[in-house]
Design an enzyme around this catalytic site. Structure first.
Site, PDB file in Angstrom:
ATOM      1  N   LYS A  99       0.358 -20.536  -2.700  1.00 49.94           N
ATOM      2  CA  LYS A  99       0.679 -20.401  -4.124  1.00 49.94           C
ATOM      3  C   LYS A  99       1.720 -21.439  -4.512  1.00 49.94           C
ATOM      4  O   LYS A  99       2.645 -21.706  -3.730  1.00 49.94           O
ATOM      5  CB  LYS A  99       1.268 -19.009  -4.408  1.00 49.94           C
ATOM      6  CG  LYS A  99       0.302 -17.870  -4.158  1.00 49.94           C
ATOM      7  CD  LYS A  99       0.984 -16.506  -4.220  1.00 49.94           C
ATOM      8  CE  LYS A  99      -0.006 -15.425  -3.801  1.00 49.94           C
ATOM      9  NZ  LYS A  99       0.641 -14.173  -3.385  1.00 49.94           N
ATOM     10  N   GLU A 133      -1.129  -5.507  -0.980  1.00 50.56           N
ATOM     11  CA  GLU A 133      -2.337  -5.231  -0.215  1.00 50.56           C
ATOM     12  C   GLU A 133      -2.193  -3.927   0.574  1.00 50.56           C
ATOM     13  O   GLU A 133      -1.211  -3.741   1.282  1.00 50.56           O
ATOM     14  CB  GLU A 133      -2.555  -6.410   0.745  1.00 50.56           C
ATOM     15  CG  GLU A 133      -3.968  -6.580   1.213  1.00 50.56           C
ATOM     16  CD  GLU A 133      -4.889  -7.158   0.152  1.00 50.56           C
ATOM     17  OE1 GLU A 133      -4.445  -7.367  -1.005  1.00 50.56           O
ATOM     18  OE2 GLU A 133      -6.065  -7.382   0.476  1.00 50.56           O
ATOM     19  N   LYS A 144      -9.583 -19.737   3.855  1.00 51.31           N
ATOM     20  CA  LYS A 144     -10.250 -18.698   4.652  1.00 51.31           C
ATOM     21  C   LYS A 144     -10.531 -19.195   6.056  1.00 51.31           C
ATOM     22  O   LYS A 144     -11.059 -20.286   6.236  1.00 51.31           O
ATOM     23  CB  LYS A 144     -11.580 -18.320   3.999  1.00 51.31           C
ATOM     24  CG  LYS A 144     -11.415 -17.658   2.654  1.00 51.31           C
ATOM     25  CD  LYS A 144     -11.330 -16.167   2.783  1.00 51.31           C
ATOM     26  CE  LYS A 144     -12.706 -15.588   2.670  1.00 51.31           C
ATOM     27  NZ  LYS A 144     -12.710 -14.246   2.128  1.00 51.31           N
ATOM     28  N   LYS A 168      -3.056 -13.929   4.497  1.00 55.54           N
ATOM     29  CA  LYS A 168      -3.987 -13.212   3.629  1.00 55.54           C
ATOM     30  C   LYS A 168      -4.469 -11.988   4.391  1.00 55.54           C
ATOM     31  O   LYS A 168      -5.352 -12.065   5.244  1.00 55.54           O
ATOM     32  CB  LYS A 168      -5.167 -14.110   3.257  1.00 55.54           C
ATOM     33  CG  LYS A 168      -6.148 -13.454   2.309  1.00 55.54           C
ATOM     34  CD  LYS A 168      -7.072 -14.517   1.752  1.00 55.54           C
ATOM     35  CE  LYS A 168      -8.235 -14.024   0.936  1.00 55.54           C
ATOM     36  NZ  LYS A 168      -8.589 -12.653   0.939  1.00 55.54           N
ATOM     37  N   TYR A 218      14.268  12.532  13.240  1.00 57.16           N
ATOM     38  CA  TYR A 218      13.768  12.367  11.879  1.00 57.16           C
ATOM     39  C   TYR A 218      13.134  13.673  11.391  1.00 57.16           C
ATOM     40  O   TYR A 218      13.421  14.145  10.290  1.00 57.16           O
ATOM     41  CB  TYR A 218      12.754  11.220  11.832  1.00 57.16           C
ATOM     42  CG  TYR A 218      12.139  11.029  10.468  1.00 57.16           C
ATOM     43  CD1 TYR A 218      12.750  10.240   9.507  1.00 57.16           C
ATOM     44  CD2 TYR A 218      10.938  11.668  10.137  1.00 57.16           C
ATOM     45  CE1 TYR A 218      12.203  10.086   8.251  1.00 57.16           C
ATOM     46  CE2 TYR A 218      10.376  11.524   8.885  1.00 57.16           C
ATOM     47  CZ  TYR A 218      11.010  10.732   7.944  1.00 57.16           C
ATOM     48  OH  TYR A 218      10.456  10.595   6.702  1.00 57.16           O
ATOM     49  N   ASP A 219      12.287  14.264  12.243  1.00 56.21           N
ATOM     50  CA  ASP A 219      11.619  15.513  11.876  1.00 56.21           C
ATOM     51  C   ASP A 219      12.637  16.613  11.568  1.00 56.21           C
ATOM     52  O   ASP A 219      12.462  17.401  10.644  1.00 56.21           O
ATOM     53  CB  ASP A 219      10.703  15.999  13.007  1.00 56.21           C
ATOM     54  CG  ASP A 219       9.489  15.096  13.142  1.00 56.21           C
ATOM     55  OD1 ASP A 219       9.250  14.289  12.226  1.00 56.21           O
ATOM     56  OD2 ASP A 219       8.797  15.199  14.172  1.00 56.21           O
ATOM     57  N   ALA A 276      11.908  12.901  16.696  1.00 52.88           N
ATOM     58  CA  ALA A 276      12.344  14.296  16.670  1.00 52.88           C
ATOM     59  C   ALA A 276      13.558  14.456  15.755  1.00 52.88           C
ATOM     60  O   ALA A 276      13.651  15.421  14.990  1.00 52.88           O
ATOM     61  CB  ALA A 276      12.681  14.770  18.078  1.00 52.88           C
ATOM     62  N   SER A 284      -8.899 -12.682  -8.832  1.00 53.12           N
ATOM     63  CA  SER A 284      -9.185 -12.962  -7.438  1.00 53.12           C
ATOM     64  C   SER A 284      -8.788 -14.426  -7.185  1.00 53.12           C
ATOM     65  O   SER A 284      -8.223 -15.067  -8.065  1.00 53.12           O
ATOM     66  CB  SER A 284     -10.664 -12.716  -7.209  1.00 53.12           C
ATOM     67  OG  SER A 284     -10.961 -13.021  -5.893  1.00 53.12           O
ATOM     68  N   LEU A 285      -9.058 -14.924  -6.016  1.00 54.28           N
ATOM     69  CA  LEU A 285      -8.679 -16.306  -5.703  1.00 54.28           C
ATOM     70  C   LEU A 285      -9.912 -17.135  -5.376  1.00 54.28           C
ATOM     71  O   LEU A 285     -10.902 -16.621  -4.863  1.00 54.28           O
ATOM     72  CB  LEU A 285      -7.756 -16.332  -4.487  1.00 54.28           C
ATOM     73  CG  LEU A 285      -6.374 -15.705  -4.636  1.00 54.28           C
ATOM     74  CD1 LEU A 285      -5.652 -15.710  -3.299  1.00 54.28           C
ATOM     75  CD2 LEU A 285      -5.561 -16.467  -5.673  1.00 54.28           C
TER      76      LEU A 285
HETATM   77  S1  IVH Z   1      -2.583 -13.178  -4.340  1.00 53.16           S
HETATM   78  C1  IVH Z   1      -4.164 -13.964  -8.558  1.00 53.16           C
HETATM   79  N1  IVH Z   1      -1.570 -12.879  -1.889  1.00 53.16           N
HETATM   80  O1  IVH Z   1      -6.916 -11.541  -1.200  1.00 53.16           O
HETATM   81  C2  IVH Z   1      -3.662 -13.748  -7.170  1.00 53.16           C
HETATM   82  N2  IVH Z   1      -3.722 -11.987  -2.349  1.00 53.16           N
HETATM   83  O2  IVH Z   1      -9.028 -13.326  -2.271  1.00 53.16           O
HETATM   84  C3  IVH Z   1      -4.489 -12.871  -6.319  1.00 53.16           C
HETATM   85  N3  IVH Z   1      -4.784 -10.832  -0.469  1.00 53.16           N
HETATM   86  O3  IVH Z   1      -7.560  -9.841  -4.218  1.00 53.16           O
HETATM   87  C4  IVH Z   1      -3.908 -12.285  -5.132  1.00 53.16           C
HETATM   88  N4  IVH Z   1      -3.137 -11.125   0.977  1.00 53.16           N
HETATM   89  O4  IVH Z   1      -6.715  -8.479  -2.172  1.00 53.16           O
HETATM   90  C5  IVH Z   1      -2.612 -12.640  -2.710  1.00 53.16           C
HETATM   91  N5  IVH Z   1      -0.583 -12.664   0.209  1.00 53.16           N
HETATM   92  C6  IVH Z   1      -1.619 -12.429  -0.615  1.00 53.16           C
HETATM   93  C7  IVH Z   1      -2.766 -11.718  -0.198  1.00 53.16           C
HETATM   94  C8  IVH Z   1      -3.812 -11.529  -1.095  1.00 53.16           C
HETATM   95  C9  IVH Z   1      -4.335 -10.612   0.775  1.00 53.16           C
HETATM   96  C10 IVH Z   1      -6.112 -10.427  -1.002  1.00 53.16           C
HETATM   97  C11 IVH Z   1      -6.042  -9.707  -2.331  1.00 53.16           C
HETATM   98  C12 IVH Z   1      -6.812 -10.587  -3.292  1.00 53.16           C
HETATM   99  C13 IVH Z   1      -7.689 -11.369  -2.360  1.00 53.16           C
HETATM  100  C14 IVH Z   1      -8.057 -12.681  -3.010  1.00 53.16           C
END
Ligand code: IVH
Length: 662
Positions: free
Chosen positions: A286, A170, A310, A114, A35-36, A33, A81-82
């Site tokens: 990474k 994300e 995964k 992820k 904040y509003d 409230a 992508s990864l």
């Molecule tokens: S790094 C080149 N970090 O997972 C690096 N991706 O399978 C690519 N994702 O396309 C992304 N959490 O949509 C990265 N902490 C995270 C992530 C992440 C989710 C998703 C993202 C990416 C996909 C790859």
């Protein structure tokens, strides 16, 4: 008197600070409230000084007009992508390759969750958010700037020494928002989203930013780039810097010295993933040093310095032993599969929802079939597909009578669900009481399922209003009710009398009338009696109330049983009048406007905001109660209606003059 420009600036900073605390850090320091109230103050000032409105103002999040389509934009560098590692061995293989390619050099990893959403790039110039682009095919994405602006955890303005930079991250929908959305869709007879990821994608790629705004998306960042390249020397530094700038960076991250530490992180989160408010489908690993990342380079589709570990899909195979039907608050019949109990990622599952009869048909499911079930964003698992037909399978038919009270069941046109027609059906009553007492509605702690079942089954409560006549003695006679808990429940019921009118309205469970609509109705009419007496047209004078909602409200109050319920609730002392928290005394206080046609400079939305900030109301239908119709080019039937009813018509210029009148 303060210089308005300075006052507006200061207010914006205060609002940004609280947005960051609330949406990024999850640590609010002021109430919603408060904040509003600050936001309204800013809106009022901006309405008085339209020249001072800037796109990074916290008031601009829900702006934006619907577009024709999305513009394609090339990314500053490819959004790759990864590669995936599906088990420990594959993660060790990845680690071995990295070590070989780095030739024995020392290095470490950063492990992050992820999140299961969709990646999006956002661009900033001179500290201001300027553009958001979906990943698309990696090279070219779609411009979703106006939609992204509505995501509260995306800061619209940040402090940085970089003149231009980009963050990538994300976009996700948390489980609660996902369940709420699917619940609403089901009520409206729309198909459910299969999982939060699809829901997030469907919410980001809509042409109306208003829809994105209502979906409560979140944005977690994980890359900081300039000219398409990392800005800082290490990934960890980038994460820390983005967090400092005010971006939401997932706090569950870790620097790992070797693959063992990384594997421990993966294992720890696999067991804890259910505790998170959003879905994750693994861990991203990474190499931390950017120099080392560059030496490792890329394959055609993914970096060699990162991998996605995964988690296995949370699916299992089992048999449908029976299909039973549950009756909900609105009388909707939901088929539920009773399963041979099976474990799915640590939880024993014995039931799965089948949503409705169309879904059973789509699956081709019969009792006795072997099915694949899955736990995803929903609390209740679902059946994904039939894996093998049972040898003595039996088709399931939805009952023609309510399984609880035996009344007739109808399926109305355009609806996925069949409903029990009996408003007093005990199953409906139980669900109604649970809704009434739930958190965020009447907040009656202790009035849970076990107690409600007993109260209804023993006919102690046959109407919601009976709750207010309960005594501690009656409760103590029930199973699992001691003196203390009985007294607590009675006290909590008594205290619920102080809930304001919008809560009471929400608690009634009128279709389509949730928290937000209830506030708008209360704001517009002030008392329960006036809402009950309003006709369809009058109801539509309230903000965001369209013909569908109006129809449901009218039907609800027309029903004699509901009228009796309201009389009793009034007698029990519930709040039937409303003290508005909106600022009074705006220039347009008490006036209702209808906008039509294309205005020369203002978008429909901006005009609406300006009117509201000055205390006026905007509604979609013209009636005798409309104060003014603001008409632009190509105004159609609404203008004609205004002329027919003698409602005065303004041009945009005349509206602006009224807004700035002293
Ligand atoms: S790094 C080149 N970090 O997972 C690096 N991706 O399978 C690519 N994702 O396309 C992304 N959490 O949509 C990265 N902490 C995270 C992530 C992440 C989710 C998703 C993202 C990416 C996909 C790859």
């Amino acid at each position: 008197m303060k210089d308005p420009a300075q006052e507006i600036d200061e207010l914006r900073d205060v609002l940004r600070h609280h947005e960051h605390l609330y949406y990024v850090l999850d640590q609010p320091e002021i109430s919603d409230a408060e904040y509003d109230a600050l936001m309204r103050k800013l809106q009022a000032l901006e309405a008085q000084h339209p020249g001072l409105v800037t796109p990074d103002s916290p008031s601009q999040r829900v702006g934006g007009k619907p577009r024709e389509g999305f513009v394609k934009v090339r990314h500053s560098s490819v959004m790759l992508s990864l590669d995936n590692a599906l088990n420990e061995e594959e993660l060790r293989d990845f680690d071995r390759r990295v070590r070989e390619l780095l030739d024995g050099e020392e290095f470490h990893y950063v492990a992050e969750l992820k999140m299961d959403g969709l990646s999006m790039a956002t661009h900033f110039e001179n500290g201001q958010f300027v553009r958001a682009i979906t990943r698309g095919d990696g090279s070219v994405g779609e411009d979703v700037t106006e939609n992204a602006r509505t995501i509260r955890s995306l800061p619209l303005r940040v402090k940085s020494d970089l003149a231009r930079f980009e963050v990538r991250g994300e976009t996700v929908m948390n489980r609660k928002a996902f369940e709420r959305l699917n619940g609403e869709r089901e009520e409206r007879g729309l198909p459910r989203f299969a999982n939060p990821r699809n829901a997030a994608a469907g919410s980001l790629r809509v042409l109306e930013p208003q829809i994105t705004a209502s979906r409560r998306l979140d944005y977690y960042t994980y890359f900081l780039l300039a000219g398409g390249e990392p800005v800082r020397g290490s990934h960890w530094e980038s994460l820390e810097e983005m967090a400092r700038m005010g971006f939401k960076v997932n706090p569950y991250r870790q620097q790992c010295r070797d693959v063992e530490e990384a594997l421990a992180f993966c294992a720890a989160w696999e067991t804890r993933r259910e505790d998170l408010p959003y879905e994750i489908d693994g861990v991203v690993l990474k190499v931390d040093s950017v120099a080392q990342q560059q030496r490792l380079g890329f394959t055609a589709k993914a970096p060699r310095w990162a991998i996605a570990y995964k988690y296995p899909a949370r699916q299992a195979v089992t048999t449908v032993e029976n299909i039973e039907v549950q009756v909900g608050r609105t009388g909707a019949l939901t088929p539920v599969a009773h399963l041979k109990p099976v474990e799915v990622s640590g939880v024993t599952v014995a039931r799965a929802t089948l949503h409705n009869e169309d879904e059973i048909e789509r699956l081709g499911l019969q009792i006795g079939d072997e099915v694949v079930i899955e736990r995803s964003g929903d609390v209740i698992p679902k059946v994904v597909r039939v894996r093998a037909q049972g040898s003595s399978r039996k088709p399931f038919r939805m009952p023609a009578e309510c399984p609880v009270c035996g009344s007739k069941v109808v399926r109305e046109e355009g609806e996925a669900a069949r409903r029990c027609v009996n408003a007093n059906c005990p199953a409906r009553l139980k669900e109604s009481i649970l809704h009434f007492s739930s958190r965020g509605v009447m907040n009656i702690d202790g009035l849970g399922e076990a107690l409600v079942d007993q109260l209804v089954d023993r006919q102690i409560v046959t109407n919601i209003a009976d709750l207010y006549d309960l005594t501690a003695g009656q409760l103590m006679a029930l199973d699992r009710m001691g003196e203390k808990s009985a007294a607590n429940v009675i006290r909590n019921i008594a205290n619920s009398r102080t809930n304001p009118l919008p809560r009471v309205l929400t608690a009634l469970g009128i279709r389509f009338v949730g928290e937000r609509t209830a506030v708008f109705l209360a704001e517009a009419f002030g008392t329960m009696e006036r809402i009950a007496a309003a006709d369809r047209d009058e109801l539509q004078q309230a903000e965001e109330v369209g013909p569908k909602v109006a129809e449901e409200v009218v039907n609800f109050f027309r029903e004699p049983r509901n009228q009796e319920l309201l009389n009793r609730l009034r007698a029990a002392g519930l709040q039937f009048t409303y003290e508005s928290t909106r600022p009074k005394g705006g220039l347009l206080e008490g006036l209702t406007f209808v906008l039509t046609g294309t205005l020369p400079t203002l978008s429909r939305d901006d005009a609406k905001k300006l009117i509201e900030a000055a205390g006026g109301k905007v509604s979609s239908a013209v009636s005798k109660k409309t104060s003014f119709v603001v008409a632009g080019e190509d105004a159609g039937s609404k203008l004609a209606k205004a002329q027919e009813l003698g409602v005065p018509v303004l041009t945009e210029q005349q509206l602006i003059e009224r807004l700035s009148a002293r």
